[in-house]
Design an enzyme around this catalytic site. Structure first.
Site, PDB file in Angstrom:
ATOM      1  N   ILE A  47       0.842  -1.202   0.000  1.00 48.71           N
ATOM      2  CA  ILE A  47       0.000   0.000   0.000  1.00 48.71           C
ATOM      3  C   ILE A  47       0.877   1.251   0.000  1.00 48.71           C
ATOM      4  O   ILE A  47       0.644   2.190  -0.770  1.00 48.71           O
ATOM      5  CB  ILE A  47      -0.976  -0.005   1.202  1.00 48.71           C
ATOM      6  CG1 ILE A  47      -1.975  -1.173   1.107  1.00 48.71           C
ATOM      7  CG2 ILE A  47      -1.674   1.334   1.362  1.00 48.71           C
ATOM      8  CD1 ILE A  47      -3.020  -1.076   0.032  1.00 48.71           C
ATOM      9  N   VAL A  50       2.484   1.708  -3.486  1.00 49.60           N
ATOM     10  CA  VAL A  50       1.542   2.161  -4.517  1.00 49.60           C
ATOM     11  C   VAL A  50       1.030   3.570  -4.210  1.00 49.60           C
ATOM     12  O   VAL A  50       0.875   4.386  -5.107  1.00 49.60           O
ATOM     13  CB  VAL A  50       0.373   1.150  -4.658  1.00 49.60           C
ATOM     14  CG1 VAL A  50      -0.680   1.661  -5.626  1.00 49.60           C
ATOM     15  CG2 VAL A  50       0.899  -0.208  -5.124  1.00 49.60           C
ATOM     16  N   GLU A  51       0.780   3.846  -2.936  1.00 52.10           N
ATOM     17  CA  GLU A  51       0.222   5.155  -2.553  1.00 52.10           C
ATOM     18  C   GLU A  51       1.216   6.301  -2.687  1.00 52.10           C
ATOM     19  O   GLU A  51       0.885   7.348  -3.210  1.00 52.10           O
ATOM     20  CB  GLU A  51      -0.293   5.105  -1.105  1.00 52.10           C
ATOM     21  CG  GLU A  51      -1.564   4.320  -0.911  1.00 52.10           C
ATOM     22  CD  GLU A  51      -2.799   5.029  -1.427  1.00 52.10           C
ATOM     23  OE1 GLU A  51      -2.738   6.227  -1.750  1.00 52.10           O
ATOM     24  OE2 GLU A  51      -3.845   4.368  -1.528  1.00 52.10           O
ATOM     25  N   SER A  52       2.418   6.126  -2.145  1.00 52.32           N
ATOM     26  CA  SER A  52       3.334   7.276  -2.024  1.00 52.32           C
ATOM     27  C   SER A  52       4.759   7.002  -2.489  1.00 52.32           C
ATOM     28  O   SER A  52       5.598   7.904  -2.409  1.00 52.32           O
ATOM     29  CB  SER A  52       3.399   7.720  -0.563  1.00 52.32           C
ATOM     30  OG  SER A  52       4.081   6.740   0.217  1.00 52.32           O
ATOM     31  N   TYR A 137      -5.192   0.493  -9.433  1.00 53.44           N
ATOM     32  CA  TYR A 137      -4.675   0.419  -8.066  1.00 53.44           C
ATOM     33  C   TYR A 137      -4.753  -1.022  -7.545  1.00 53.44           C
ATOM     34  O   TYR A 137      -3.780  -1.547  -6.997  1.00 53.44           O
ATOM     35  CB  TYR A 137      -5.499   1.364  -7.178  1.00 53.44           C
ATOM     36  CG  TYR A 137      -5.050   1.425  -5.758  1.00 53.44           C
ATOM     37  CD1 TYR A 137      -4.105   2.354  -5.354  1.00 53.44           C
ATOM     38  CD2 TYR A 137      -5.576   0.571  -4.797  1.00 53.44           C
ATOM     39  CE1 TYR A 137      -3.685   2.428  -4.036  1.00 53.44           C
ATOM     40  CE2 TYR A 137      -5.173   0.638  -3.480  1.00 53.44           C
ATOM     41  CZ  TYR A 137      -4.229   1.567  -3.106  1.00 53.44           C
ATOM     42  OH  TYR A 137      -3.820   1.635  -1.802  1.00 53.44           O
TER      43      TYR A 137
END
Length: 174
Positions: A47, A50-52, A137
């Site tokens: 996570i 992928v997020e940041s 995502y």
């Protein structure tokens, strides 16, 4: 959900997982904190990646902040005062993942979709919402974690009111 169906095809399970490597301090915090929330560290690291891309100062156009890209409502919901503090951000993200894992009974496809689009959108659409961003995502998270069901802490929350339908529809696609 063509993108999610492809991500969960039988051949996809045999694909090697994308390696997730972040700064040692961030990996250490995740590996230290994840067991306290009963969240697999690999999921949290996926996570964050992928997020940041492991940027603790990341801010999205939707005002999501920090490593796990917590929107202000989610940060408040899980007691995060400073979303740019790596430890607080990871704790808030882990608390949300723990909740989502229980809500969707460990189904990684639904958990990833909900982390991106919100659990309400997953319930409303009875699965991965038809948003290109969310479908992409989900694929990226599954590429890092794999499509397997994950263990969950049923005491975190009751399952989704749609869980029976979601089980039937999502399992039919898998």
């Amino acid at each position: 959900a063509a993108g999610s169906a492809k991500a969960l095809s039988p051949g996809a399970a045999a694909m090697p997982l994308v390696t997730v490597e972040g700064p040692p301090r961030i990996e250490y915090l995740v590996r230290l904190l994840a067991p306290r929330y009963r969240v697999p560290p690999r999921l949290a690291l996926a996570i964050i990646d992928v997020e940041s891309k492991f940027d603790p100062n990341a801010v999205s156009p939707k005002n999501a902040k920090g490593l796990m890209q917590l929107i202000p409502e989610t940060a408040t919901r899980f007691g995060v005062r400073d979303a740019f503090d790596p430890r607080q951000n990871i704790q808030g993200g882990l608390a949300y993942l723990r909740w989502l894992l229980a809500y969707f009974e460990g189904n990684i496809t639904l958990v990833a979709a909900a982390y991106n689009a919100g659990e309400g959108a997953v319930d409303k659409h009875l699965g991965v919402p038809p948003f290109a961003e969310t479908q992409d995502y989900v694929r990226k998270v599954i590429d890092r974690v794999g499509p397997a069901r994950l263990p969950f802490d049923a005491s975190a929350t009751a399952p989704s009111p749609q869980i029976t339908t979601l089980r039937r529809l999502v399992l039919a696609r898998e």
